[in-house]
Write a protein that holds these residues in place. Structure first.
Motif, PDB file in Angstrom:
ATOM      1  N   PRO A   1      -6.695   1.745   0.309  1.00 15.48           N
ATOM      2  CA  PRO A   1      -6.487   0.449  -0.346  1.00 15.48           C
ATOM      3  C   PRO A   1      -6.373   0.536  -1.865  1.00 15.48           C
ATOM      4  O   PRO A   1      -5.896  -0.402  -2.502  1.00 15.48           O
ATOM      5  CB  PRO A   1      -7.710  -0.377   0.069  1.00 15.48           C
TER       6      PRO A   1
ATOM      7  N   ASP B   1      -4.414   2.628  -3.360  1.00 14.55           N
ATOM      8  CA  ASP B   1      -3.037   3.044  -3.634  1.00 14.55           C
ATOM      9  C   ASP B   1      -2.109   1.837  -3.518  1.00 14.55           C
ATOM     10  O   ASP B   1      -1.817   1.360  -2.421  1.00 14.55           O
ATOM     11  CB  ASP B   1      -2.585   4.126  -2.659  1.00 14.55           C
ATOM     12  N   ILE B   2      -1.652   1.342  -4.668  1.00 13.91           N
ATOM     13  CA  ILE B   2      -0.802   0.152  -4.702  1.00 13.91           C
ATOM     14  C   ILE B   2       0.498   0.474  -5.435  1.00 13.91           C
ATOM     15  O   ILE B   2       0.482   1.090  -6.505  1.00 13.91           O
ATOM     16  CB  ILE B   2      -1.507  -1.015  -5.436  1.00 13.91           C
TER      17      ILE B   2
ATOM     18  N   SER C   1       0.858  -1.183   0.000  1.00 18.52           N
ATOM     19  CA  SER C   1       0.000   0.000   0.000  1.00 18.52           C
ATOM     20  C   SER C   1       0.891   1.228   0.000  1.00 18.52           C
ATOM     21  O   SER C   1       1.757   1.365   0.862  1.00 18.52           O
ATOM     22  CB  SER C   1      -0.882   0.013   1.246  1.00 18.52           C
TER      23      SER C   1
END
Length: 132
Positions: A55, A57-58, A37
């Motif tokens: 969640p 933002d990966i 994350s």
């Protein structure tokens, strides 16, 4: 015991033509693609990772198991200009981060987080440095 896992998301990734990427590849076992994350920003010709609670933002990267953990972490600390001997605030800080592998398993790994303001930096929305 200090974990021997390192999550990388930029110039240390496999296939990147950089001496430190080659050092990592020669001194670690590649465990596979992984993600965490966070938000990825283009600092200059390299990225910076900032942790995010969103969640959506990966950040995509790779997970390695270091051989000679302490020696390798010292080398990467010097490369990232952080840790002992570097006056704060350093551009990066090495911290533990939860990463998820392609099979869904989670691990705790060292990574280098960007430690300076990102308000003026362009975001890499895909979270993939090599596809920016």
């Amino acid at each position: 015991m200090t974990p021997d896992l390192l999550f990388v998301y930029g110039t240390l990734m496999r296939g990147f033509d950089h001496p430190m990427a080659k050092l990592l590849a020669g001194n670690a076992e590649f465990l596979g693609p992984a993600q965490c994350s966070g938000r990825l920003y283009l600092v200059k010709h390299y990225p910076g990772l900032v942790v995010s609670d969103d969640p959506a933002d990966i950040v995509h990267g790779e997970l390695f198991r270091l051989r000679e953990r302490e020696a390798m972490l010292r080398e990467f600390d010097m490369y990232e200009a952080c840790g002992e001997g570097f006056p704060p605030p350093t551009e990066y800080v090495r911290e533990m981060l939860k990463v998820t592998l392609a099979d869904g398993s989670a691990r705790e790994a060292w990574t280098y987080l960007y430690n300076w303001p990102v308000t003026e930096l362009p975001r890499i929305a895909s979270g993939k440095f090599l596809e920016r």
